[in-house]
Design a protein around this motif. Structure first.
Motif, PDB file in Angstrom:
ATOM      1  N   LEU A   1     173.342  97.043 108.764  1.00  0.00           N
ATOM      2  CA  LEU A   1     173.480  97.950 107.625  1.00  0.00           C
ATOM      3  C   LEU A   1     173.759  97.196 106.331  1.00  0.00           C
ATOM      4  O   LEU A   1     173.230  97.538 105.275  1.00  0.00           O
ATOM      5  N   GLY A   2     174.612  96.152 106.407  1.00  0.00           N
ATOM      6  CA  GLY A   2     174.976  95.408 105.203  1.00  0.00           C
ATOM      7  C   GLY A   2     173.769  94.789 104.519  1.00  0.00           C
ATOM      8  O   GLY A   2     173.635  94.840 103.295  1.00  0.00           O
ATOM      9  N   THR A   3     172.852  94.200 105.316  1.00  0.00           N
ATOM     10  CA  THR A   3     171.661  93.570 104.735  1.00  0.00           C
ATOM     11  C   THR A   3     170.790  94.601 104.033  1.00  0.00           C
ATOM     12  O   THR A   3     170.298  94.376 102.927  1.00  0.00           O
ATOM     13  N   ALA A   4     170.594  95.767 104.682  1.00  0.00           N
ATOM     14  CA  ALA A   4     169.768  96.817 104.088  1.00  0.00           C
ATOM     15  C   ALA A   4     170.397  97.354 102.815  1.00  0.00           C
ATOM     16  O   ALA A   4     169.710  97.600 101.811  1.00  0.00           O
ATOM     17  N   LEU A   5     171.730  97.542 102.818  1.00  0.00           N
ATOM     18  CA  LEU A   5     172.403  98.092 101.638  1.00  0.00           C
ATOM     19  C   LEU A   5     172.399  97.109 100.483  1.00  0.00           C
ATOM     20  O   LEU A   5     172.250  97.498  99.318  1.00  0.00           O
TER      21      LEU A   5
ATOM     22  N   ALA B   1     163.646  99.330 108.347  1.00  0.00           N
ATOM     23  CA  ALA B   1     163.949  99.259 109.781  1.00  0.00           C
ATOM     24  C   ALA B   1     165.424  98.915 109.999  1.00  0.00           C
ATOM     25  O   ALA B   1     166.099  99.505 110.860  1.00  0.00           O
ATOM     26  N   LEU B   2     165.951  97.952 109.216  1.00  0.00           N
ATOM     27  CA  LEU B   2     167.369  97.602 109.320  1.00  0.00           C
ATOM     28  C   LEU B   2     168.249  98.805 108.987  1.00  0.00           C
ATOM     29  O   LEU B   2     169.266  99.050 109.644  1.00  0.00           O
ATOM     30  N   ALA B   3     167.848  99.559 107.947  1.00  0.00           N
ATOM     31  CA  ALA B   3     168.622 100.734 107.550  1.00  0.00           C
ATOM     32  C   ALA B   3     168.652 101.762 108.674  1.00  0.00           C
ATOM     33  O   ALA B   3     169.697 102.359 108.961  1.00  0.00           O
ATOM     34  N   PHE B   4     167.509 101.969 109.319  1.00  0.00           N
ATOM     35  CA  PHE B   4     167.433 102.945 110.405  1.00  0.00           C
ATOM     36  C   PHE B   4     168.329 102.526 111.571  1.00  0.00           C
ATOM     37  O   PHE B   4     169.116 103.336 112.092  1.00  0.00           O
ATOM     38  N   VAL B   5     168.239 101.260 111.977  1.00  0.00           N
ATOM     39  CA  VAL B   5     169.050 100.783 113.105  1.00  0.00           C
ATOM     40  C   VAL B   5     170.537 100.844 112.747  1.00  0.00           C
ATOM     41  O   VAL B   5     171.377 101.243 113.562  1.00  0.00           O
ATOM     42  N   GLY B   6     170.869 100.452 111.487  1.00  0.00           N
ATOM     43  CA  GLY B   6     172.263 100.528 111.050  1.00  0.00           C
ATOM     44  C   GLY B   6     172.787 101.953 111.091  1.00  0.00           C
ATOM     45  O   GLY B   6     173.914 102.207 111.526  1.00  0.00           O
TER      46      GLY B   6
ATOM     47  N   ILE C   1     166.017 103.692 101.290  1.00  0.00           N
ATOM     48  CA  ILE C   1     166.980 103.042 102.183  1.00  0.00           C
ATOM     49  C   ILE C   1     168.047 104.041 102.621  1.00  0.00           C
ATOM     50  O   ILE C   1     168.388 104.143 103.807  1.00  0.00           O
ATOM     51  N   PHE C   2     168.587 104.807 101.666  1.00  0.00           N
ATOM     52  CA  PHE C   2     169.641 105.765 102.001  1.00  0.00           C
ATOM     53  C   PHE C   2     169.122 106.836 102.968  1.00  0.00           C
ATOM     54  O   PHE C   2     169.812 107.217 103.922  1.00  0.00           O
ATOM     55  N   LEU C   3     167.921 107.345 102.703  1.00  0.00           N
ATOM     56  CA  LEU C   3     167.374 108.376 103.593  1.00  0.00           C
ATOM     57  C   LEU C   3     167.070 107.816 104.983  1.00  0.00           C
ATOM     58  O   LEU C   3     167.221 108.515 105.989  1.00  0.00           O
ATOM     59  N   MET C   4     166.682 106.535 105.051  1.00  0.00           N
ATOM     60  CA  MET C   4     166.412 105.936 106.357  1.00  0.00           C
ATOM     61  C   MET C   4     167.713 105.744 107.136  1.00  0.00           C
ATOM     62  O   MET C   4     167.739 105.915 108.365  1.00  0.00           O
ATOM     63  N   ILE C   5     168.813 105.424 106.444  1.00  0.00           N
ATOM     64  CA  ILE C   5     170.120 105.376 107.124  1.00  0.00           C
ATOM     65  C   ILE C   5     170.447 106.756 107.680  1.00  0.00           C
ATOM     66  O   ILE C   5     170.921 106.902 108.811  1.00  0.00           O
ATOM     67  N   GLY C   6     170.177 107.785 106.864  1.00  0.00           N
ATOM     68  CA  GLY C   6     170.415 109.157 107.305  1.00  0.00           C
ATOM     69  C   GLY C   6     169.598 109.520 108.529  1.00  0.00           C
ATOM     70  O   GLY C   6     170.105 110.149 109.474  1.00  0.00           O
ATOM     71  N   LEU C   7     168.334 109.117 108.551  1.00  0.00           N
ATOM     72  CA  LEU C   7     167.495 109.392 109.727  1.00  0.00           C
ATOM     73  C   LEU C   7     168.036 108.695 110.967  1.00  0.00           C
ATOM     74  O   LEU C   7     168.011 109.251 112.070  1.00  0.00           O
TER      75      LEU C   7
END
Length: 737
Positions: free
Chosen positions: A483-487, A343-348, A501-507
Motif C-alpha cells: 500500500l505504501g508504494t502505491a500511495l 495492482a499494488l493498490a488493489f492488493v494493499g 489509486i484510491f478507488l483501486m484500494i477501495g476495490l
C-alpha cells in the motif's frame, strides 16, 4: 551553437503561431518577499508561469536562456548568497529539442546575512530579473523591482507583483531544494571516450533499484553548464537490478581560445570538476554531487539507442510539454507503470481486510451476510453492491479532500483525517452509537419508518452503505504491504491518477464481499441464522466500544489531555442516557439529553485548543520508558549526528497508527533490537506525527513517503536510506553496516 538553435527556435515558433494559440498578456508573473527559516533570513523571488508555459534552469538544455537575477544599489551590482535552484523538469520542444526548466509556480531564494542588513538596510535596491518563457512561441520577459530590506521585512513600491505566499508554502519549496552531498556508494559515475570523433560518453549507474516512475518528466542526472563539455540527451536503461544512464558529450575544446583538442591519451591538461543534479530514485529526492575528472577511459563507448530484446518505452513526451527520457528496459525486468501501481493498490486494499483497524466493521458486515443468507441471490448482490458503493464513495471523497488540501499548499498523508481532533471526536461518537444499536438500546429508522435493525430492504442497503463508509475511515490508520508504494506514487501524481489509486484500494477492500455476492456459497460454512446471532451481535458491539476507547486515547493525544477530553466523555454519557430514557418512553428528558450532547459537541468543535508544542510528546515518553534513549526527530538532530559520524535509526509513527504498533511489538520493542542498538551505538530518533506537523509531512514527502509508519537509517557518512513502512532487524543491520 546554443544561441543559433535558440534563434531558429524563436523564428520557427513565430511562424507556428496561430490564432487559437494566443500569447497571454503576462506569461510570467513575479513577486518578492522576505522569508525566515530557523534563524536565517532569505529573499524569496516567486514566479508563476501561465499554464503550460515554461522557463529555463541553469542548464537550459538544447536551447533557451536561464533565468537571470541582477541586484544593484546606486547603479552598482551587489551580490547576495544564492541558494540552489529547485530541481528542474524536462520539456520536449519542436524538433526534439530537450529543455530543462520550470512550469507553474516556483521560487528562487537568496540568503540575507547580518552583513547584508548592515550594508543595505533602508537603501533602495533594484532587481532586474530576465527570462525566456516558451510554449508554442518563445517570449523574452523581464521584471524590474525596486525594494528595501530590513530584518524580517521587504518593502517595495513596484506595482502588479504577486501577493506574498504564506510561510508554509515557502517552507515546503525551500525544504525540497537540492542539497550538496557526497556521492552515495550505490552511484557510480564514469567518463569514457565516445565512438564518434570528438565525443565523450558519461555513464552513471544506480545499483539496487529499477524504479523509473520517480523519474517521470525528468532526468536521472542533469549536468551543470561546464565549458568545454556540451552535454546531449540522456538515455536511461534498466539492466537487471540497476538503473543506467548514458549521455553523449560533444567536446567543444576546439572552439576555445586557444583551441584545446580532446587529448588522445585520455589525460586532461587540468582536472575538470563536473557538477551534477542527481535525482536519487532510492532516497526519492534531488542532490547536488561533484566529481573531479583528471582523465577519461580510452575504451570506446557507444550511446545505445536500444537494448537487445528490450525496446524503448515511450513515457509520454510531447512537443512543448513535459517529456521523459528514453528508458530501455532489460528483457528480464518490467517497468513500474500505472497498471503496476494500480495492482499494488488493489492488493494493499485487499490486505486491509485483515488489519486490526478494520476488523470490527468487517465482522459486522459478515454478520450482515449471515442475516441475509436465506435471501435471493439478487438481494445479496444488492447488499454487497451498496457496501462496495459506500467504500468507493468514501475513497473518492478522501481523494477530493487530498487534492483540495494539496491545491492550497498543505502537506497531507495517509490517515491525515485522524490528525483532526474534531474528526476523531465524530468517529468516537459514531462508533459509540453503532455499539449501542448492536446492544439493542435503540433501532435506527428510515424516513419511511422501516427499521435499520430489521430485515427490510431499505434498512439493509442504508446499513451496508454506512458500513462501507465506516470500514474506509477506520482503514486509514493502517498501512499494509504494497500500500505504501502505491500511495507514494498517488500523492505525487496528477488528479486522475490519485482518484484511480484510491478507488483501486477501495476495490481491494471490498473485493471479498464482491466475491461473496457473485458466489454466495463461499460463506456456506457460516451457521444459519438463529439465537446465536444475538450473542455475536453483542460481542461485535464490544469490539466497537474497544475501537471507540482506542480513538479516545488518540483524541487525548491530539488535545494534550485538555478539558476537551472530559467534554467528549460527557457527550457519550448524555447520548447513553438519552437512548436509555427513549427506551423507557421518557422522550422529553431524552431530547434534553441529546440537546446537551449536541451543545457540548459544538463547543469542543468551535473552541480553540491550547496545544502543547513540547517536543517530548506523550508517545515519545512512552517509548523512552521501554528502555531505549529515543530522542525527538528534527533535521537539525540528523545533521548534528551526521557531523559526528554516528549511525542513526529514525522511526516516524503516530498514536493512531495500528501498523506502527504491530512493528513495535514485533521488532522495535524486542530485546534483540535493544541489544543491536546498544552494541552498535545506534542513535534513535522518533518523529511523532499524531498531530498535523508540516515539517514532518514535508520531510516524508520529499523522501518518498506519504504516511506512517516510515523508517529510515542514516549511515555514518550521512547517506539516508528509506526502509519503507515495514522493518526488520536484518534490514536495519544491512543498511547501517
Amino acid at each position: 551553437m546554443r544561441l543559433t538553435i535558440l534563434f531558429l527556435l524563436m523564428t520557427l515558433s513565430t511562424f507556428a503561431f496561430s490564432a487559437d494559440e494566443s500569447v497571454p498578456a503576462k506569461p510570467v508573473k513575479f513577486g518578492i518577499q522576505s522569508f525566515k527559516k530557523d534563524s536565517d533570513e532569505y529573499l524569496a523571488l516567486n514566479f508563476e508561469n501561465h499554464q503550460k508555459w515554461h522557463t529555463y534552469w541553469k542548464n537550459p538544455g538544447d536551447a533557451g536562456l536561464a533565468i537571470k537575477n541582477v541586484f544593484t544599489v546606486n547603479g552598482k551590482e551587489v551580490k547576495f548568497e544564492e541558494m540552489e535552484w529547485p530541481a528542474p523538469r524536462r520539456f520536449i520542444e519542436p524538433g526534439n529539442l530537450w529543455a530543462y526548466g520550470y512550469e507553474d509556480s516556483y521560487s528562487l531564494f537568496f540568503k540575507l546575512s547580518k552583513s547584508d542588513f548592515n550594508k543595505y538596510s533602508g537603501k533602495s535596491i533594484q532587481l532586474k530579473s530576465t527570462w525566456l518563457v516558451c510554449k508554442h512561441i518563445c517570449v523574452p520577459g523581464q521584471q524590474i523591482t525596486d525594494f528595501k530590506i530590513a530584518p524580517g521585512n521587504v518593502t517595495t513600491t513596484t506595482a502588479d507583483l504577486l501577493p506574498n505566499l504564506n510561510s508554509t508554502v515557502l517552507s515546503e519549496r525551500f525544504d525540497v531544494l537540492p542539497k550538496t552531498a557526497v556521492i552515495p556508494d550505490y552511484l557510480k559515475i564514469k567518463l569514457s571516450k565516445g565512438s564518434k570523433p570528438g565525443t565523450l560518453v558519461l555513464t552513471y549507474t544506480v545499483d539496487k533499484t529499477t524504479e523509473v516512475n520517480f523519474l517521470q518528466n525528468t532526468n536521472l542526472m542533469y549536468t551543470f553548464p561546464q565549458i568545454p563539455f556540451d552535454v546531449k540527451h540522456e538515455n536511461l536503461m534498466v539492466e537487471k537490478e540497476s538503473l543506467k544512464g548514458v549521455t553523449e558529450i560533444a567536446w567543444d575544446g576546439e572552439y576555445q581560445d586557444p583551441p584545446q583538442p580532446l587529448p588522445a591519451d585520455g589525460k586532461f591538461k587540468k582536472p575538470y570538476t563536473l557538477r551534477f543534479l542527481f535525482n536519487d530514485p532510492i532516497q526519492r529526492k534531488a542532490f547536488i554531487v561533484d566529481k573531479k575528472f583528471s582523465n577519461f577511459e580510452l575504451s570506446e563507448v557507444t550511446v545505445a539507442q536500444k537494448a537487445e530484446g528490450a525496446p524503448p518505452i515511450d513515457m509520454g513526451g510531447t512537443a512543448s510539454s513535459a517529456g521523459s527520457a528514453r528508458v530501455i528496459v532489460d528483457a528480464s525486468t518490467s517497468s513500474n507503470s500505472l497498471i503496476y501501481y494500480l495492482a499494488l493498490a488493489f492488493v494493499g486494499g485487499l490486505i486491509l481486510n485483515i488489519m486490526p483497524c478494520v476488523l470490527p466493521v468487517i465482522s459486522i458486515k459478515l454478520f450482515g451476510l449471515v442475516k441475509y443468507k436465506n435471501e435471493s441471490h439478487k438481494m445479496i448482490l444488492k447488499h454487497n453492491f451498496f457496501y462496495t458503493l459506500g467504500i468507493l464513495f468514501t475513497f473518492a471523497v478522501l481523494a477530493t479532500v487530498v487534492l483540495s488540501l494539496k491545491s492550497i499548499g498543505s502537506q497531507v498523508g495517509w490517515g491525515f483525517q485522524l490528525q483532526s481532533p474534531t474528526f476523531v471526536a465524530i468517529m468516537v461518537i459514531a462508533l459509540f452509537i453503532f455499539a449501542l444499536n448492536l446492544f439493542g438500546m435503540f433501532e435506527f429508522k428510515t424516513p419511511g419508518g422501516s427499521k435499520l435493525g430489521g430485515m427490510q430492504l431499505n434498512e439493509g442497503l442504508t446499513g451496508d452503505f454506512l458500513s462501507g463508509v465506516l470500514a474506509t475511515v477506520l482503514s486509514t490508520p493502517c498501512s499494509a504491504p504494497f500500500l505504501g508504494t502505491a500511495l507514494t506514487f498517488a500523492f505525487s501524481s496528477p488528479p486522475m491518477e490519485i482518484y484511480l489509486i484510491f478507488l483501486m484500494i477501495g476495490l481491494g477492500l471490498a473485493f471479498p464481499f464482491i466475491l461473496t455476492a457473485i458466489y454466495p456459497a463461499l460463506v456456506s460454512f457460516i451457521p444459519k441464522p438463529g439465537n446465536w446471532m444475538n450473542t455475536v451481535k453483542k460481542l461485535l458491539g464490544v469490539t466497537l466500544i474497544l475501537t471507540a476507547i482506542w480513538l479516545l486515547d488518540v483524541y487525548n493525544a491530539l488535545v494534550d489531555g485538555s478539558s476537551h477530553l472530559i467534554k467528549l466523555g460527557t457527550i457519550l454519557v448524555f447520548i447513553f442516557v438519552g437512548f436509555m430514557l427513549s427506551k423507557k418512553k421518557e422522550r422529553w428528558i431524552a431530547g434534553a439529553s441529546f440537546l446537551a450532547a449536541l451543545g457540548l459537541f459544538v463547543n469542543i468543535a468551535t473552541t480553540t485548543m491550547v496545544v502543547s508544542t513540547e517536543p517530548q510528546t506523550a508517545l515519545i515518553r512512552d517509548k523512552q520508558a521501554k528502555g531505549l534513549d529515543w530522542q525527538p526527530w528534527s533535521e537539525k538532530a540528523m545533521d548534528d549526528l551526521k557531523a559526528s559520524g554516528q549511525p542513526v535509526f529514525i522511526d516516524f509513527t503516530a498514536k493512531w497508527c495500528f501498523t506502527c504498533k504491530v512493528n513495535e511489538k514485533l521488532v522495535l520493542d524486542t530485546d534483540t533490537f535493544k541489544s543491536f542498538v546498544t552494541e552498535n551505538n545506534v542513535k534513535l530518533l522518533i518523529g511523532d506525527w499524531t498531530k498535523r506537523d508540516e515539517i514532518i509531512g514535508s520531510f516524508l514527502r520529499k523522501n518518498g513517503m506519504v504516511g506512517v509508519p516510515a523508517y529510515f537509517v542514516q549511515k555514518k557518512n550521512g547517506t539516508l536510506v528509506n526502509l519503507g513502512e515495514t522493518v526488520t532487524i536484518e534490514r536495519i543491520k544491512e543498511h547501517l553496516n
